[in-house]
Design an enzyme around this catalytic site. Structure first.
Site: not given
Lengths: 637, 253
Positions: A330, A425, A435
């Site tokens: 990501r 979280e 992550r």
């Protein structure tokens, strides 16, 4: 501040086994003598509350929604990882462990991550036993897909709503314990403070969001599963009520905060379209399995996407990272999208978007297959934007999504305050500086179903609890200060709304402490945040009354916390003069604009200790020791 | 960017016991790309600065999955667009000058709280009475030890997509919760994991549903029309079959 991570001795693969043997046990008949408070009822909170109830503890579970079925875990779309190797494609516990450590850019603890990978398989078994309807092959076995940052298919999913189905499983287990009288649910209650007595977490103060009444609850241990703090940016993919308040209050009571500057910016979200916008919507990154990301080759090419021939397109992820292509992690995908937009190649009205194109996949697999895979995501996209991704490429842009930072915890998931445990979280533990996709659900459920039920027993069995009830002086003090703070917010009656301040803070954080950061910008933010905070406490307009439903008041209280916490995030980002994962310091990059780590100086967890109002927080460091993985450049080409 | 102006007629009620009334608000020009709840946000910002209390409404994820939001818009729960929660409804569904009537979900079992907010905790009460498989954590067999036909898994998921918003109850002339209950009963009855408790589940859940003041199904089909997740009344038919089967053919009380 004691940062002993209490990592068990022995080989990596045997640590958890040995540790469970070494932990003291609470006799089944004695468990009913212990009270445990669980704050939050998302995946981590609901699974913990249910499992602790099953074991025989007396559990009180608090959530801010009207029902524990609504925690924001429910919005997770893509899936949950597990090292089952059902696809026979070379996966293993060790590979999931290594991928997670590497994906986190070597800023997570090896022992915790290995345990997470080990437990991943039991999570899938448990969820299937509960009746979670995962996707299946025609033969009746479970289906898998590959997901951002992984070269194996280890992601289990239920259409585009895996989080919902997993949460409903945990919610069912929780409701069963409520029915059996082992868990008492307290919905529409917001935690306002943590009560620490003789150095141990012994309870909480809550506000009833319907009546406005304040109440105290005492217990032998407190478990926080209150999620992340992405809403500090105002616009994020988080739910509207997601907040930092519970963890920040705990921090102010002595819990160290780990790596607050580590934030994940998700690459595939629907772009911003107006200044009235209240939130950003994520489009599952599973779309990158079939969608191709591109921008026009030449800046300023304003032709409609379907009019731009292949020769005039730049599939920049495939070009730069041939091995991973559109499936790079990501942080890499987000940063590259920003780079293209900064170079003037962004598309759409604002120029802050890139295309995610399904035309080739539709040509290859047919309309039916693609619709079956992504139909509900396409529908959601069309509802929001009015465009159909089957006929015109999607437009996407990165948005704040997940916060890797959180309260520091040891191997037992206990914070620096004895008796305060932190899950999901809300803790800092397993994802390092970035992550991987489909790992949040895995971590929330590993923490709740399998880790805390073991480790909390080890703590409770040590005993030494003095009798503490809610008439204790500490409880009274916390109750008074929490009530007074709420009254103060209502007395200001200024000229700017809560959202107005929140938006100002969010924009500042996005500009200076967002996808890329530099010393100058961070220092500017450090100047500006206290100014916004000071004006907030003089000029915010909180309408309505104390003893009724008052959503402006709820938001004001959360924004007041963000205005303090934001400063800590910026300090952390400033202090870490390296780039790693989602934390990109412009001063520290390779020749190809990739993140450049500085392992000699920053292979540690930065843990911040609150030092009192107006005083700078103190930085402590937990060194990260890599015995198993060799620190290497995180290369996806 | 296209804009429209709207006349809003919104139900205002200060608390559970208070008398409520409709109040009218005219909006300025609003972008048609705006969501319905963002329109309420904008209205609330104005009301706050003008000294009137903002409209209270439940909402959280704003991506149509948490089930927290919901109001009756022009007589229809979640508004005019099919298979859409209120938070996913956008102003491009309306025209310049439209009058929009907004009121809370009304039902005997959903007590009003304030303005558009109601108490739907009765749904949790129903689930507590059997909407799960009674397995403790730990010791579950390998997930692939139990093959399940793809079609059964998909049908179970169709039912399990229910988000518990309560629109079905609000749409039903009898304020029946049978679509909600039928969805959960179907989800678990369709799967092998649900079989051991199949009979007691349906009997206990239906009993609780009746006790909480929800009405009966009369096949009006309003519920499936407004369900944002497209849960169909086949699930009610299955609920009836399951109930009869359990009542006549099992030893459950």
């Amino acid at each position: 501040m004691n940062l002993d991570a209490r990592i068990p001795a022995g080989p990596l693969s045997e640590k958890w086994d040995r540790h469970r043997f070494d932990l003291k046990l609470v006799n089944p008949a004695n468990r009913r003598k212990f009270e445990i408070i669980v704050v939050g009822a998302g995946l981590a909170g609901a699974s913990a509350a249910a499992t602790l109830g099953e074991l025989g503890y007396n559990v009180k579970c608090f959530c801010i929604q009207d029902s524990p079925r609504r925690g924001h875990s429910i919005a997770a779309q893509g899936g949950i990882n597990a090292a089952k190797n059902y696809q026979n494609d070379g996966d293993s516990v060790y590979r999931l462990f290594f991928d997670t450590i590497k994906g986190g850019d070597f800023r997570a603890r090896e022992a915790n991550v290995y345990r997470l990978a080990q437990l991943s398989t039991a999570i899938i078994d448990q969820c299937v036993a509960q009746g979670v309807p995962f996707a299946r092959e025609y033969g009746g076995l479970l289906a898998n897909r590959s997901f951002g940052g992984a070269q194996v298919s280890r992601t289990f999913y239920a259409r585009g709503q895996t989080g919902q189905q997993l949460l409903l499983g945990a919610y069912g287990a929780l409701m069963r314990q409520v029915h059996l009288g082992k868990v008492t649910m307290f919905p529409r209650k917001e935690m306002m403070d943590l009560v620490v007595v003789d150095g141990r977490a012994r309870g909480i103060v809550v506000r009833d969001m319907v009546t406005g009444r304040f109440d105290s609850h005492s217990a032998h241990a407190v478990v926080l599963a209150t999620g992340g703090y992405g809403n500090v940016y105002f616009l994020s993919t988080n739910a509207m009520a997601s907040n930092v308040s519970a963890t920040w209050r705990a921090c102010k009571r002595g819990a160290g905060f780990g790596n607050p500057g580590f934030v994940q910016i998700h690459p595939t979200c629907i772009p911003v379209h107006g200044d009235y916008q209240s939130k950003l919507t994520l489009m599952s990154e599973s779309l990158r399995n079939d969608g191709r990301v591109w921008v026009p080759l030449h800046p300023g090419d304003k032709r409609a996407p379907t009019q731009i021939p292949d020769a005039d397109r730049d599939y920049f992820l495939e070009r730069k990272y041939p091995a991973f292509g559109n499936l790079v992690p990501r942080d890499v995908a987000s940063r590259n999208a920003k780079e293209q937009c900064d170079a003037g190649k962004g598309v759409g009205e604002t120029g802050l978007a890139v295309y995610l194109d399904f035309a080739d996949a539709i040509k290859r697999d047919g309309t039916g297959t693609i619709r079956k895979k992504y139909g509900n995501l396409f529908d959601m996209y069309e509802k929001i934007t009015g465009e159909n991704p089957m006929t015109t490429p999607m437009m996407i842009f990165p948005a704040v999504h997940y916060t890797m930072g959180g309260l520091w915890v040891d191997y037992n998931l206990m914070s620096t305050i004895p008796g305060l445990f932190v899950l999901g979280e809300a803790n800092f533990s397993d994802h390092g500086a970035n992550r991987l996709g489909a790992s949040a659900l895995m971590q929330g459920l590993a923490d709740g179903y399998f880790i805390i039920p073991n480790t909390i027993g080890g703590y409770l069995a040590q005993g030494g609890f003095s009798a503490v009830a809610t008439d204790h002086a500490e409880f009274k003090g916390c109750l008074e200060s929490a009530t007074e703070r709420i009254r103060q917010l209502l007395r200001i009656r200024g000229k700017r709304t809560v959202d107005d301040f929140h938006r100002e803070l969010g924009l500042l954080m996005w500009d200076k402490c967002g996808m890329s950061r530099n010393e100058k910008g961070l220092r500017e933010a450090l100047q500006k945040i206290p100014e916004i905070r000071a004006e907030f406490w003089e000029n915010v307009m909180v309408p309505g009354e104390e003893a009724n439903i008052n959503q402006s008041l709820e938001r004001a209280s959360r924004v007041a916390d963000y205005l303090e916490f934001a400063e800590l995030m910026v300090m952390d980002a400033l202090e870490r003069r390296e780039s790693c994962g989602g934390h990109f310091r412009e001063e520290s990059q390779t020749g190809n604009n990739e993140a450049l780590r500085d392992d000699a100086n920053y292979a540690h967890v930065a843990v911040w200790e609150y030092a009192g109002p107006g005083k700078p927080p103190m930085l402590h460091k937990e060194p990260l020791i890599f015995e198993e993985c060799e620190l290497c450049e995180r290369c996806y080409t | 960017m296209k804009t429209i102006s709207l006349n809003l007629r919104i139900w205002r009620q200060k608390g559970p016991g208070a008398t409520g009334e409709f109040r009218n608000y005219e909006t300025g020009p609003l972008s048609t790309d705006m969501s319905f709840l963002e329109m309420l946000d904008v209205l609330n910002e104005h009301l706050t600065l003008e000294g009137e209390e903002p409209v209270a409404f439940d909402h959280d994820c704003r991506e149509g999955i948490c089930g927290m939001c919901g109001a009756v818009v022009n007589g229809r729960p979640h508004g005019p667009q099919s298979r859409t929660t209120l938070c996913q409804l956008h102003l491009r569904q309306f025209h310049n000058g439209d009058t929009i009537v907004i009121e809370p979900f009304r039902a005997e079992a959903f007590k009003p709280l304030r303005d558009l907010m109601v108490d739907r905790s009765a749904f949790d009460g129903i689930i507590q009475n059997g909407g799960y498989v009674s397995v403790n954590t730990g010791g579950a067999p390998d997930a692939n030890a139990l093959p399940i036909p793809q079609r059964a898994a998909e049908q179970a998921l169709d039912a399990s997509e229910c988000i518990g918003c309560g629109a079905c109850v609000a749409a039903c002339p009898n304020a029946s919760a049978m679509l909600f209950v039928g969805a959960k009963v179907s989800h678990l009855a369709l799967l092998p994991q649900g079989q051991p408790e199949r009979n007691r589940r349906v009997i206990n859940m239906v009993r609780k549903m009746d006790e909480l003041g929800f009405g009966n199904c009369r096949n009006e089909r309003e519920c499936e029309r407004v369900c944002p997740k497209g849960v169909t009344i086949r699930n009610i038919a299955r609920l009836n079959r399951e109930f009869l089967r359990a009542a006549f053919l099992s030893e459950e009380e």
